[in-house]
Write an enzyme that holds these catalytic residues in place. Structure first.
Site, short mmCIF file in Angstrom:
data_model
loop_
_atom_site.label_atom_id
_atom_site.label_comp_id
_atom_site.label_asym_id
_atom_site.label_seq_id
_atom_site.Cartn_x
_atom_site.Cartn_y
_atom_site.Cartn_z
N GLU A 192 0.84 -1.21 0.00
CA GLU A 192 0.00 0.00 0.00
C GLU A 192 0.87 1.26 0.00
O GLU A 192 0.79 2.11 0.90
CB GLU A 192 -1.00 -0.01 1.18
CG GLU A 192 -2.02 -1.12 1.03
CD GLU A 192 -3.23 -1.03 1.97
OE1 GLU A 192 -3.23 -0.21 2.90
OE2 GLU A 192 -4.17 -1.81 1.76
N GLU A 314 -5.11 -8.40 -1.17
CA GLU A 314 -5.91 -8.19 0.05
C GLU A 314 -7.35 -7.96 -0.38
O GLU A 314 -7.61 -7.06 -1.19
CB GLU A 314 -5.43 -6.99 0.87
CG GLU A 314 -4.16 -7.26 1.65
CD GLU A 314 -3.75 -6.11 2.55
OE1 GLU A 314 -4.63 -5.36 3.03
OE2 GLU A 314 -2.53 -5.96 2.76
O1 AHR Z 1 -5.52 -6.33 6.35
C1 AHR Z 1 -5.41 -5.25 7.21
C2 AHR Z 1 -4.68 -4.06 6.59
O2 AHR Z 1 -5.44 -3.56 5.54
C3 AHR Z 1 -3.35 -4.32 5.96
O3 AHR Z 1 -2.31 -4.31 6.89
C4 AHR Z 1 -3.19 -3.18 5.02
O4 AHR Z 1 -2.38 -3.50 3.92
C5 AHR Z 1 -4.62 -2.85 4.63
O5 AHR Z 1 -4.88 -1.51 4.73
#
Ligand code: AHR
Length: 510
Positions: A192, A314
């Site tokens: 991110e 994610e």
């Molecule tokens: O999954 C939780 C968080 O969500 C992760 O650490 C991050 O990459 C995202 O914002």
């Protein structure tokens, strides 16, 4: 004609099931393989996701193998976890790998600034993580630290893990108990980058990525595939910049979470929600298809040879945390709704299997849309776990072209979603598998399955459903939601699957 259309629309608006939804599968024209890594998992140093949930340490009374709890590892093995991403997430950009090697009692204790400000004693480090992956038989996805790390630190980590030489770092690995190098299947440069990874612009990050990967040298026969940190919304600039990178790039990551209300400050509860939040959750999940479509269109322009994958590393539901729990731990219940969300996403990922070669649900245990919840020595399997297990035949299967006609619409107020989602593939065992989801929590629907190019007299498989939208498993009732056997037989040459309300069905058509 106009009257017919109006009738169809008003039936749809009332949420009524159409008489016969029709799914047509072309078994004679297999498409891209659905990578098993679409079913990848994510384990971050966050809350009880690793510590307590999986790692209890070698001295624990909870039965464990070298510190990893046996019940959890056993359940994860049963669901054929193909790949695990570690150590973050946001945590990755503050993780220094040298803190997690050597005798555990000598490792530094840090503060996990991203997640609850709790102590991180580094008991789980590189050796422990690979031990878990080896027990699971899973591929490994290590996320490097760009935010507070450096090209040097990442290069040395890669050398530590992959070198077979007599270098000081390879010898340090041996001294710490691992003789042979590990295989690092994937290595990401930061996480991110637009946010917790350093608030970079796509242009700045892309240059950083190119510079860093120039120095990530591993033995030619043991080179990780490198992943760049991409976008998270409708802006395709990240993908545009990164898909123009020519060297050392196997994938561009993308993150998207399903939030019932769409609002980060009041996301909605994991259970006890109304039908308005059932449908908004479904609707907000289906947006995944648009995100993939838009990004893939950009990639097709810049990378027509399709060398680079689009990795949704994610995704999952993100609700308000359970009352009384640490807000930094992201602990939430998991209901039938989550299983429906997972299945809808699987069907979307299958449809884009050519580019979507890996995804990682967030997260494996006790965090966000988890497979497993634990409470001290107790463990339960969530509805999401069951959905993953039902879809195992799709791992490395060949996707099959499929069309849905006469699909019904399910509506609440002004929100409307398609009632049926479907996917089909030819499994590694040669059988044809079909997955069907009914998004309507109130009405069953008859789905005619037409198969061209193969036999299709019956469907044998499993169904996941329950009477309540938020049905879930608890430590007192761990089996409240679990799959049941499901069969359908053709009559008069027609295979009609009676798909219960709010259900997921996966089966082999024979
Ligand atoms: O999954 C939780 C968080 O969500 C992760 O650490 C991050 O990459 C995202 O914002």
């Amino acid at each position: 004609m106009i009257r017919k259309t109006i009738l169809a629309l008003s039936l749809a608006a009332s949420g009524a099931a159409f008489a016969q939804v029709s799914v047509t599968i072309d078994a004679a024209r297999p498409g891209p393989v659905i990578s098993k890594n679409i079913y990848g998992q994510f384990a971050e140093h966050l809350g009880t996701g690793i510590y307590e949930g999986m790692w209890v340490g070698t001295d624990s009374k909870i039965p464990n193998t070298r510190g990893w709890r046996n019940d959890v590892v056993g359940a994860l093995k049963d669901m054929h976890v193909p790949l695990v991403r570690w150590p973050g997430g946001c945590f990755a950009d503050e993780y220094h790998w040298r803190d997690g090697i050597g005798p555990r009692d000598k490792r530094p204790v840090k503060v996990n600034t991203n997640w609850g400000g709790v102590e991180e004693n580094n008991a789980v480090g590189t050796h422990e993580f690979f031990d878990l992956a080896e027990m699971l038989g899973a591929e490994v996805y290590v996320n490097g630290n760009l935010g507070t790390g450096s090209a040097k630190e990442m290069a040395e980590w890669v050398e530590y893990m992959t070198s077979d030489s007599k270098s000081t770092l390879a010898d340090l690995r041996r001294k710490n108990g691992r003789d042979k190098p590990w295989k690092v299947d994937y290595f990401a440069v930061g996480n991110e980058a637009w946010g917790c990874g350093g608030e970079m612009t796509p242009e700045y990050y892309t240059q950083q990525y190119k510079t860093v990967t120039t120095f990530l040298k591993a033995p030619r026969d043991n080179r990780p595939r490198f992943i760049a940190s991409g976008g998270n919304d409708h802006d395709t600039k990240w993908t545009d910049n990164l898909s123009q990178v020519k060297n050392h790039i196997s994938g561009i990551s993308f993150h998207y979470y399903t939030i019932p209300t769409g609002k980060w400050d009041k996301k909605g509860a994991a259970t006890g929600f109304g039908e308005d939040q059932w449908i908004s959750t479904v609707k907000n999940t289906l947006v995944m298809d648009d995100f993939i479509r838009n990004n893939v269109a950009v990639m097709d322009k810049n990378d027509p040879q399709k060398k680079i994958g689009f990795f949704v590393d994610e995704w999952g539901t993100w609700y308000d945390v359970e009352p009384g729990t640490n807000s930094g731990f992201l602990y939430q219940q998991n209901s039938l709704r989550d299983a429906v969300v997972a299945a809808l996403n699987f069907n979307i990922f299958h449809a884009h299997a050519e580019r979507v070669r890996m995804t990682n649900i967030a997260q494996m245990v006790n965090v966000l849309q988890a497979m497993i919840l634990t409470d001290k020595d107790k463990m339960l399997l969530t509805p999401t776990y069951h959905a993953y297990k039902m879809y195992v035949p799709f791992q490395d299967a060949a996707s099959l072209p499929l069309s849905i006609s006469n699909n019904g619409a399910y509506s609440v107020g002004s929100t409307t979603v398609p009632q049926v989602s479907a996917s089909a593939a030819k499994g590694k065992d040669g059988k044809i598998y079909v997955a069907l989801v009914n998004t309507n929590p109130n009405k069953a629907v008859d789905v005619t399955v037409n198969l061209s190019g193969a036999k299709g007299g019956k469907l044998n498989g499993q169904v996941l459903t329950a009477s309540a939208m938020d049905a879930h498993n608890t430590f007192a009732k761990p089996d409240a939601v679990k799959p049941a056997a499901f069969n359908a037989t053709a009559t008069g040459g027609k295979l009609v699957v009676k798909l219960p309300a709010k259900s997921v069905v996966v089966g082999a058509v024979e």
